[in-house]
Design a protein around this motif. Structure first.
Motif, PDB file in Angstrom:
ATOM      1  N   THR A 171       0.844  -1.189   0.000  1.00 40.39           N
ATOM      2  CA  THR A 171       0.000   0.000   0.000  1.00 40.39           C
ATOM      3  C   THR A 171       0.881   1.240   0.000  1.00 40.39           C
ATOM      4  O   THR A 171       1.783   1.378   0.820  1.00 40.39           O
ATOM      5  CB  THR A 171      -0.913   0.031   1.235  1.00 40.39           C
ATOM      6  OG1 THR A 171      -1.743  -1.129   1.234  1.00 40.39           O
ATOM      7  CG2 THR A 171      -1.802   1.267   1.209  1.00 40.39           C
ATOM      8  N   ILE A 172       0.601   2.147  -0.939  1.00 39.97           N
ATOM      9  CA  ILE A 172       1.306   3.421  -1.032  1.00 39.97           C
ATOM     10  C   ILE A 172       0.319   4.533  -0.745  1.00 39.97           C
ATOM     11  O   ILE A 172      -0.740   4.621  -1.383  1.00 39.97           O
ATOM     12  CB  ILE A 172       1.923   3.614  -2.429  1.00 39.97           C
ATOM     13  CG1 ILE A 172       2.982   2.545  -2.713  1.00 39.97           C
ATOM     14  CG2 ILE A 172       2.528   5.014  -2.555  1.00 39.97           C
ATOM     15  CD1 ILE A 172       3.533   2.587  -4.125  1.00 39.97           C
ATOM     16  N   VAL A 177      -0.299   8.629  -0.595  1.00 41.80           N
ATOM     17  CA  VAL A 177       0.196   9.912  -1.095  1.00 41.80           C
ATOM     18  C   VAL A 177      -0.520  11.023  -0.349  1.00 41.80           C
ATOM     19  O   VAL A 177      -1.748  11.148  -0.430  1.00 41.80           O
ATOM     20  CB  VAL A 177      -0.043  10.059  -2.614  1.00 41.80           C
ATOM     21  CG1 VAL A 177       0.442  11.430  -3.107  1.00 41.80           C
ATOM     22  CG2 VAL A 177       0.668   8.944  -3.374  1.00 41.80           C
ATOM     23  N   ILE A 212       0.368  10.279  -8.374  1.00 37.54           N
ATOM     24  CA  ILE A 212      -0.550   9.142  -8.452  1.00 37.54           C
ATOM     25  C   ILE A 212      -0.679   8.664  -9.890  1.00 37.54           C
ATOM     26  O   ILE A 212      -0.644   7.457 -10.175  1.00 37.54           O
ATOM     27  CB  ILE A 212      -1.919   9.524  -7.869  1.00 37.54           C
ATOM     28  CG1 ILE A 212      -1.805   9.731  -6.356  1.00 37.54           C
ATOM     29  CG2 ILE A 212      -2.963   8.451  -8.177  1.00 37.54           C
ATOM     30  CD1 ILE A 212      -3.027  10.373  -5.730  1.00 37.54           C
ATOM     31  N   LEU A 220       2.378   6.671 -10.651  1.00 38.32           N
ATOM     32  CA  LEU A 220       2.323   5.348 -10.025  1.00 38.32           C
ATOM     33  C   LEU A 220       1.448   4.396 -10.839  1.00 38.32           C
ATOM     34  O   LEU A 220       1.815   3.240 -11.086  1.00 38.32           O
ATOM     35  CB  LEU A 220       1.794   5.451  -8.596  1.00 38.32           C
ATOM     36  CG  LEU A 220       2.728   6.061  -7.551  1.00 38.32           C
ATOM     37  CD1 LEU A 220       1.960   6.360  -6.269  1.00 38.32           C
ATOM     38  CD2 LEU A 220       3.905   5.123  -7.272  1.00 38.32           C
ATOM     39  N   VAL A 231       1.340   0.230 -10.761  1.00 34.67           N
ATOM     40  CA  VAL A 231       0.832   0.014  -9.404  1.00 34.67           C
ATOM     41  C   VAL A 231      -0.694  -0.067  -9.477  1.00 34.67           C
ATOM     42  O   VAL A 231      -1.337   0.851 -10.006  1.00 34.67           O
ATOM     43  CB  VAL A 231       1.251   1.154  -8.459  1.00 34.67           C
ATOM     44  CG1 VAL A 231       0.678   0.934  -7.063  1.00 34.67           C
ATOM     45  CG2 VAL A 231       2.773   1.258  -8.398  1.00 34.67           C
ATOM     46  N   GLU A 264      -4.015  -0.372  -4.568  1.00 35.87           N
ATOM     47  CA  GLU A 264      -2.900  -0.293  -3.634  1.00 35.87           C
ATOM     48  C   GLU A 264      -2.464   1.148  -3.365  1.00 35.87           C
ATOM     49  O   GLU A 264      -1.437   1.384  -2.718  1.00 35.87           O
ATOM     50  CB  GLU A 264      -1.712  -1.093  -4.166  1.00 35.87           C
ATOM     51  CG  GLU A 264      -2.000  -2.589  -4.266  1.00 35.87           C
ATOM     52  CD  GLU A 264      -0.813  -3.393  -4.780  1.00 35.87           C
ATOM     53  OE1 GLU A 264       0.257  -2.793  -5.028  1.00 35.87           O
ATOM     54  OE2 GLU A 264      -0.963  -4.615  -4.946  1.00 35.87           O
ATOM     55  N   ILE A 265      -3.218   2.116  -3.878  1.00 33.26           N
ATOM     56  CA  ILE A 265      -2.870   3.528  -3.712  1.00 33.26           C
ATOM     57  C   ILE A 265      -3.965   4.224  -2.917  1.00 33.26           C
ATOM     58  O   ILE A 265      -5.154   4.072  -3.201  1.00 33.26           O
ATOM     59  CB  ILE A 265      -2.700   4.229  -5.071  1.00 33.26           C
ATOM     60  CG1 ILE A 265      -1.641   3.518  -5.923  1.00 33.26           C
ATOM     61  CG2 ILE A 265      -2.321   5.703  -4.878  1.00 33.26           C
ATOM     62  CD1 ILE A 265      -1.553   4.036  -7.349  1.00 33.26           C
ATOM     63  N   GLY A 275      -4.980   8.111  -1.646  1.00 27.85           N
ATOM     64  CA  GLY A 275      -4.711   9.537  -1.773  1.00 27.85           C
ATOM     65  C   GLY A 275      -5.357  10.319  -0.657  1.00 27.85           C
ATOM     66  O   GLY A 275      -6.554  10.165  -0.396  1.00 27.85           O
ATOM     67  N   ILE A 278      -8.655   5.362  -7.258  1.00 24.77           N
ATOM     68  CA  ILE A 278      -7.910   4.941  -6.069  1.00 24.77           C
ATOM     69  C   ILE A 278      -8.772   5.150  -4.827  1.00 24.77           C
ATOM     70  O   ILE A 278      -9.846   5.756  -4.895  1.00 24.77           O
ATOM     71  CB  ILE A 278      -6.592   5.727  -5.928  1.00 24.77           C
ATOM     72  CG1 ILE A 278      -6.902   7.223  -5.693  1.00 24.77           C
ATOM     73  CG2 ILE A 278      -5.709   5.543  -7.163  1.00 24.77           C
ATOM     74  CD1 ILE A 278      -5.732   8.045  -5.214  1.00 24.77           C
ATOM     75  N   ALA A 338       7.600   8.734  -7.917  1.00 24.85           N
ATOM     76  CA  ALA A 338       6.988   7.429  -8.170  1.00 24.85           C
ATOM     77  C   ALA A 338       8.050   6.352  -8.367  1.00 24.85           C
ATOM     78  O   ALA A 338       7.889   5.217  -7.906  1.00 24.85           O
ATOM     79  CB  ALA A 338       6.073   7.512  -9.383  1.00 24.85           C
TER      80      ALA A 338
END
Length: 278
Positions: free
Chosen positions: A2-3, A5, A17, A20, A25, A29-30, A32, A45, A175
């Protein structure tokens, strides 16, 4: 993986984003984070409305995050407390890696704008969190090309070289760090194609066919001009001081580290000006 931002609803956050996603990605898994979440609702996302002023909501949003792109706050003068909240929350949530967007030469420059960034770099170091520092130089978008066509360019940077690149270059570099390995503990000085303000004026003139000149002013006079067009006194002083520092080389950054993270050349100045004129 998990990323997360932060500042995702701003220009740089959205571009990060998008980069990514372009790097493969999965949208799932993102995450924001931002205040005006409607701005990124179209990206597919997970979106959470979070403020840097709310440490508890930040902690909740960071839980389960492997990596966090920590985009510095935009409210100069408030960032010490806000950034403390972000670092405190990241530590409480057990974030695996924090990637922070800082200022050029933050540990050696006398540029006033860098003070809160250096504080944050030291805060991260003291926290024990694995982290990476991205010292972004100027964004080419800092210069309003259509406005320059009407009124010319003004500043206090003399003949100092300014290593600027579009936000998209810095977002792609961020990224690359987030999807890559081996970046913990690294400090990257990131800058684009360098130019003086006279050279910027010449490139705008060349592409537009309209003569654009750069007027260099003493720092105090430039501060007065900025206040005259509506900037608060404190902000005007910081911007004018940044130009003063640029005249002494503070914004000249070799492009090699940015190009290394990008895996390709930085965006040429001529391309950026062409896009602004389109």
């Amino acid at each position: 993986m998990t990323i997360v931002v932060t500042g995702a609803t701003g220009h740089l956050g959205r571009l990060a984003i998008e980069s990514l996603l372009a790097k493969g990605v999965p949208a799932g898994e993102i995450v924001g984070l931002g205040r005006q979440v409607e701005k990124i609702a179209d990206l597919g996302i997970t979106v959470k409305q979070v403020s840097y002023d709310d440490v508890d909501s930040l902690t909740d949003a960071f839980r389960g995050a492997d990596k966090v792109l920590f985009i510095s706050g935009s409210e100069v003068g408030k960032r010490i407390q806000q950034h403390t909240n972000v670092v405190t929350a990241a530590k409480s949530a057990g974030v695996g890696l924090v990637v922070y967007t800082s200022a050029p030469k933050a540990d050696t420059t006398d540029m006033k704008l860098a003070g809160e960034h250096l504080f944050t770099e030291r805060l991260l170091a003291d926290s024990g969190l694995p982290h990476t520092i991205l010292r972004n130089s100027w964004y080419i978008e800092n210069y309003n090309v259509p406005q320059a066509l009407e009124h010319g360019l003004f500043g206090a940077s003399g003949t100092g070289k300014i290593s600027a690149s579009p936000r998209a270059d810095y977002a792609e570099a961020a990224a690359s760090v987030l999807v890559g390995e081996g970046h913990a503990g690294k400090v990257y000085e990131l800058g684009g194609e360098p130019f003086t303000m006279d050279e910027l004026a010449a490139e705008i003139s060349r592409q537009s066919g309209k003569a654009v000149t750069y007027i260099d002013l003493p720092e105090a006079k430039y501060t007065e001009l900025l206040v005259g067009v509506g900037l608060p006194q404190a902000a005007a002083e910081i911007f004018a001081d940044s130009d003063r520092a640029a005249s002494q080389g503070a914004l000249f950054v070799p492009r090699d580290q940015l190009e290394s993270l990008l895996g390709h050349p930085v965006t040429p100045l001529a391309t950026s000006i062409g896009a602004a004129l389109a």
